[in-house]
Write an enzyme that holds these catalytic residues in place. Structure first.
Site, PDB file in Angstrom:
ATOM      1  N   ALA A  46      34.958  42.314  36.797  1.00 40.51           N
ATOM      2  CA  ALA A  46      34.862  43.778  36.860  1.00 40.51           C
ATOM      3  C   ALA A  46      35.474  44.369  38.129  1.00 40.51           C
ATOM      4  O   ALA A  46      35.678  45.578  38.214  1.00 40.51           O
ATOM      5  CB  ALA A  46      33.401  44.202  36.764  1.00 40.51           C
ATOM      6  N   TYR A  47      35.759  43.539  39.145  1.00 41.54           N
ATOM      7  CA  TYR A  47      36.328  44.062  40.405  1.00 41.54           C
ATOM      8  C   TYR A  47      37.803  44.360  40.201  1.00 41.54           C
ATOM      9  O   TYR A  47      38.556  43.492  39.800  1.00 41.54           O
ATOM     10  CB  TYR A  47      36.206  43.046  41.551  1.00 41.54           C
ATOM     11  CG  TYR A  47      34.824  42.618  41.943  1.00 41.54           C
ATOM     12  CD1 TYR A  47      33.693  43.328  41.536  1.00 41.54           C
ATOM     13  CD2 TYR A  47      34.633  41.480  42.732  1.00 41.54           C
ATOM     14  CE1 TYR A  47      32.420  42.911  41.920  1.00 41.54           C
ATOM     15  CE2 TYR A  47      33.371  41.070  43.120  1.00 41.54           C
ATOM     16  CZ  TYR A  47      32.262  41.779  42.704  1.00 41.54           C
ATOM     17  OH  TYR A  47      30.998  41.369  43.082  1.00 41.54           O
ATOM     18  N   SER A  48      38.343  45.568  40.456  1.00 40.77           N
ATOM     19  CA  SER A  48      37.594  46.720  40.906  1.00 40.77           C
ATOM     20  C   SER A  48      37.832  47.870  39.931  1.00 40.77           C
ATOM     21  O   SER A  48      38.603  48.788  40.194  1.00 40.77           O
ATOM     22  CB  SER A  48      38.082  47.089  42.313  1.00 40.77           C
ATOM     23  OG  SER A  48      39.528  47.048  42.308  1.00 40.77           O
ATOM     24  N   GLY A 100      39.595  43.312  37.023  1.00 42.07           N
ATOM     25  CA  GLY A 100      40.393  42.085  37.056  1.00 42.07           C
ATOM     26  C   GLY A 100      41.388  42.046  38.204  1.00 42.07           C
ATOM     27  O   GLY A 100      42.043  41.026  38.430  1.00 42.07           O
ATOM     28  N   GLU A 101      41.501  43.147  38.956  1.00 44.69           N
ATOM     29  CA  GLU A 101      42.465  43.189  40.074  1.00 44.69           C
ATOM     30  C   GLU A 101      42.151  42.131  41.128  1.00 44.69           C
ATOM     31  O   GLU A 101      43.048  41.472  41.647  1.00 44.69           O
ATOM     32  CB  GLU A 101      42.470  44.578  40.722  1.00 44.69           C
ATOM     33  CG  GLU A 101      43.089  45.675  39.865  1.00 44.69           C
ATOM     34  CD  GLU A 101      42.204  46.185  38.746  1.00 44.69           C
ATOM     35  OE1 GLU A 101      42.720  46.863  37.842  1.00 44.69           O
ATOM     36  OE2 GLU A 101      40.978  45.904  38.770  1.00 44.69           O
TER      37      GLU A 101
END
Length: 315
Positions: A54-56, A65-66
């Site tokens: 979930a980030y960010s 997914g970043e």
């Protein structure tokens, strides 16, 4: 520093006593900054990186997914996958919410793709999903372990009741069992873990890896009456200044830090690392300059008297 590695719960995994939080990668730290922080952490003997699918997603324009993508690129560029314990989480990505079997199955494939690896060392359920029976969740996670996609499993943000039921089911059926718990826990937030959850972790051998270890930056000591701090988390952290507990904790931290010639953040992490069940607090750094104060937790030993003083101030 390798001698300072700690065993993660009942698993065979050994981790550095500070987990590097990946929530800033792809948020307040771009690719170059993220790589610089990861490089400095690894150079100091750090081997435990914590991220989540979930980030960010909360950042405008981001999908989620970043952080995993940047960690994956770094592992690939450095060729050090085998030396790093990668922890990520499932259940809160906007496209893969909850813990139904199908969701877990799809989400893990996406995480593996972004991390550019064929296995995840520690896979946490990010938030419990009470609409799904614990039996279904544990069975789905066990399948990932059997397939070699995940080495060990952990839980975060789960009630002691559901955690106990999950562990009992794993024991009964001989399935993969949680080895780690990721609670919200720090000097100004103790009731979020102490009590039934901590007791259960101690009883069942779970290793705790606390998040918000520095209370969104408050326990670094940079928030003081009358100061302005330029940070995405300033409002959250600054709120602790208003409380009597926050002020007592800061003054106890200052006194202990001064006695050791240490940073406030290091002392706050050392207190947390000394608590029953805690294996490695999680803290994040936006720049390599912020890392030494965090890494120093591996070498700072506080006396019983100092630990008691902090514990009393935070009561």
């Amino acid at each position: 520093m390798t001698s300072s590695l700690r065993k993660l719960g009942t698993s065979g995994i050994e981790v550095f006593p500070l987990a590097l939080g990946g929530n800033v990668f792809g948020w307040t730290a771009d690719e170059a900054e993220s790589f610089a922080v990861l490089d400095a952490y690894a150079a100091a003997g750090g081997n435990f990186v914590d991220t989540a699918d979930a980030y960010s997603a909360w950042v405008p324009g981001n999908q989620g997914g970043e952080s995993e993508t940047l960690v994956g690129k770094w592992l690939k560029a450095r060729g050090n996958r085998a030396d790093v314990v990668v922890a990520t989480k499932v259940g809160a990505h906007p496209a893969y919410r909850g813990l139904a079997t199908g969701t877990i199955k799809s989400a893990v494939e996406e995480s593996l793709r972004r991390l550019d690896t064929d296995y995840i060392d520690l896979y946490y359920t990010h938030y419990d999903d009470e609409s799904v029976p614990v039996e279904e969740i544990v069975t789905a996670l066990d399948q990932l372990v059997k397939e070699g996609k995940v080495r060990e499993i952990g839980a975060s943000n789960i009630s002691p009741e559901r955690l106990r039921a999950s562990l009992a089911f794993s024991e009964r059926e001989g399935l993969a069992r949680y080895v780690a718990l990721q609670p919200h826990y720090n000097l100004v937030s103790r009731d979020t873990y102490e009590g039934p959850a901590q007791d259960l972790a101690a009883e069942t051998g779970l290793g705790a890896v606390p998040y918000y270890a520095l209370a969104s930056g408050f326990l670094t000591g940079k928030y003081r009456p009358g100061t302005q701090v330029d940070s995405a988390r300033a409002e959250k952290a600054g709120a602790h200044l208003e409380s009597e507990r926050g002020q007592k904790v800061l003054s106890a931290l200052d006194a202990v830090a001064e006695a050791h010639g240490a940073e406030t953040a290091t002392v706050a992490l050392a207190w947390l690392a000394s608590r029953p069940t805690v294996v490695a607090p999680i803290a994040s750094a936006r720049t390599p300059e912020q890392l030494p104060a965090l890494l120093a937790v591996a070498d700072l030993a506080l006396s019983d008297q100092e630990l008691d003083r902090l514990t009393e101030a935070s009561a």
